[in-house]
Design a protein around this motif. Structure first.
Motif, PDB file in Angstrom:
ATOM      1  N   ARG A 185      17.223 -23.422 -27.135  1.00 27.95           N
ATOM      2  CA  ARG A 185      16.339 -23.375 -28.338  1.00 27.95           C
ATOM      3  C   ARG A 185      17.002 -23.144 -29.880  1.00 27.95           C
ATOM      4  NH1 ARG A 185      11.913 -19.234 -26.852  1.00 27.95           N
ATOM      5  NH2 ARG A 185      13.445 -17.717 -26.538  1.00 27.95           N
ATOM      6  N   GLY A 231       1.190 -30.940 -33.676  1.00 30.88           N
ATOM      7  CA  GLY A 231       2.358 -31.790 -33.164  1.00 30.88           C
ATOM      8  C   GLY A 231       1.737 -33.246 -32.665  1.00 30.88           C
ATOM      9  N   THR A 291      12.737 -34.594 -32.338  1.00 32.91           N
ATOM     10  CA  THR A 291      11.903 -34.607 -30.992  1.00 32.91           C
ATOM     11  C   THR A 291      12.166 -33.317 -30.232  1.00 32.91           C
ATOM     12  OG1 THR A 291      11.465 -36.983 -30.881  1.00 32.91           O
ATOM     13  CG2 THR A 291      11.259 -35.578 -28.891  1.00 32.91           C
ATOM     14  N   GLY A 323       3.863 -23.419 -27.979  1.00 32.97           N
ATOM     15  CA  GLY A 323       4.737 -24.441 -28.261  1.00 32.97           C
ATOM     16  C   GLY A 323       3.645 -25.856 -28.613  1.00 32.97           C
ATOM     17  N   THR A 324       4.180 -26.731 -29.594  1.00 35.49           N
ATOM     18  CA  THR A 324       3.581 -27.924 -29.739  1.00 35.49           C
ATOM     19  C   THR A 324       4.740 -29.053 -29.918  1.00 35.49           C
ATOM     20  OG1 THR A 324       2.111 -29.085 -31.061  1.00 35.49           O
ATOM     21  CG2 THR A 324       3.645 -27.726 -32.060  1.00 35.49           C
ATOM     22  N   GLN A 325       4.247 -30.269 -29.305  1.00 31.87           N
ATOM     23  CA  GLN A 325       5.426 -31.184 -28.845  1.00 31.87           C
ATOM     24  C   GLN A 325       5.284 -32.105 -30.085  1.00 31.87           C
ATOM     25  OE1 GLN A 325       7.441 -32.019 -26.020  1.00 31.87           O
ATOM     26  NE2 GLN A 325       8.166 -33.660 -27.576  1.00 31.87           N
ATOM     27  N   ARG A 350      12.729 -24.631 -32.216  1.00 33.86           N
ATOM     28  CA  ARG A 350      12.457 -25.911 -31.436  1.00 33.86           C
ATOM     29  C   ARG A 350      13.396 -25.906 -30.294  1.00 33.86           C
ATOM     30  NH1 ARG A 350      14.466 -30.686 -35.509  1.00 33.86           N
ATOM     31  NH2 ARG A 350      16.838 -30.447 -35.023  1.00 33.86           N
ATOM     32  N   THR A 361       7.236 -35.692 -31.022  1.00 34.45           N
ATOM     33  CA  THR A 361       7.926 -36.726 -30.828  1.00 34.45           C
ATOM     34  C   THR A 361       8.023 -37.725 -31.897  1.00 34.45           C
ATOM     35  OG1 THR A 361       7.151 -36.411 -28.544  1.00 34.45           O
ATOM     36  CG2 THR A 361       8.089 -38.550 -28.888  1.00 34.45           C
ATOM     37  N   VAL A 389       9.896 -29.388 -28.557  1.00 38.26           N
ATOM     38  CA  VAL A 389       8.729 -28.583 -28.688  1.00 38.26           C
ATOM     39  C   VAL A 389       8.810 -27.713 -29.588  1.00 38.26           C
ATOM     40  CG1 VAL A 389       7.483 -26.791 -27.158  1.00 38.26           C
ATOM     41  CG2 VAL A 389       8.483 -28.847 -26.126  1.00 38.26           C
ATOM     42  N   TYR A 390       8.109 -27.442 -30.411  1.00 41.18           N
ATOM     43  CA  TYR A 390       8.267 -26.468 -31.568  1.00 41.18           C
ATOM     44  C   TYR A 390       7.212 -25.168 -31.372  1.00 41.18           C
ATOM     45  CZ  TYR A 390      10.688 -29.876 -34.421  1.00 41.18           C
ATOM     46  OH  TYR A 390      11.749 -30.799 -35.030  1.00 41.18           O
ATOM     47  N   TYR A 391       7.926 -24.003 -31.535  1.00 42.28           N
ATOM     48  CA  TYR A 391       7.407 -22.715 -31.260  1.00 42.28           C
ATOM     49  C   TYR A 391       7.293 -21.956 -32.481  1.00 42.28           C
ATOM     50  CZ  TYR A 391       8.700 -23.930 -26.372  1.00 42.28           C
ATOM     51  OH  TYR A 391       8.745 -24.443 -25.233  1.00 42.28           O
TER      52      TYR A 391
END
Length: 121
Positions: free
Chosen positions: A45, A9, A91, A114-116, A38, A118, A93-95
């Protein structure tokens, strides 16, 4: 149970690309169908994409169709999400998640932290 760790991310401008990765440890990664979800701030979610255990079939949520590609490399115990033509509305948080390839999050057994992502306009 498999443990999952996402990476990749970051902050990008609209129109650019990112590739997210999700590495699985602890149990045999190739046993699991996998998915990406996400969650944007203040929103529920949302299903992004799913893939069968062998990568033979893939499924996409509406926001991802035509722009995102899910794939996996079982030899590397890694799941990927290639995201192209990113928009500010991506934009979130991706899980990554293991245990299913469906859009129903309750069908999954394990989740990463999770990874952000943006996307600036």
């Amino acid at each position: 149970q498999v443990q999952l760790v996402e990476s990749g991310g970051g902050l990008v401008q609209a129109g650019e690309s990112l590739r997210l990765s999700c590495v699985g440890t602890g149990r045999t990664f190739s046993y699991y169908a996998m998915g990406w979800f996400r969650q944007a701030a203040g929103k529920e979610r949302e299903f992004v994409a799913g893939i069968t255990w062998d990568g033979g079939d893939t499924f996409y949520g509406l926001p991802a169709k035509g722009r995102f590609t899910i794939s996996r490399d079982n030899a590397k115990d890694t799941l990927y999400l290639q995201m192209n033509s990113l928009k500010p509305e991506d934009t979130a948080v991706y899980y990554c998640a293991a245990g299913s390839d469906s859009p129903r999050d309750y069908e999954y057994d394990a989740w990463g932290q999770g990874t952000q992502v943006t996307v600036s306009s």
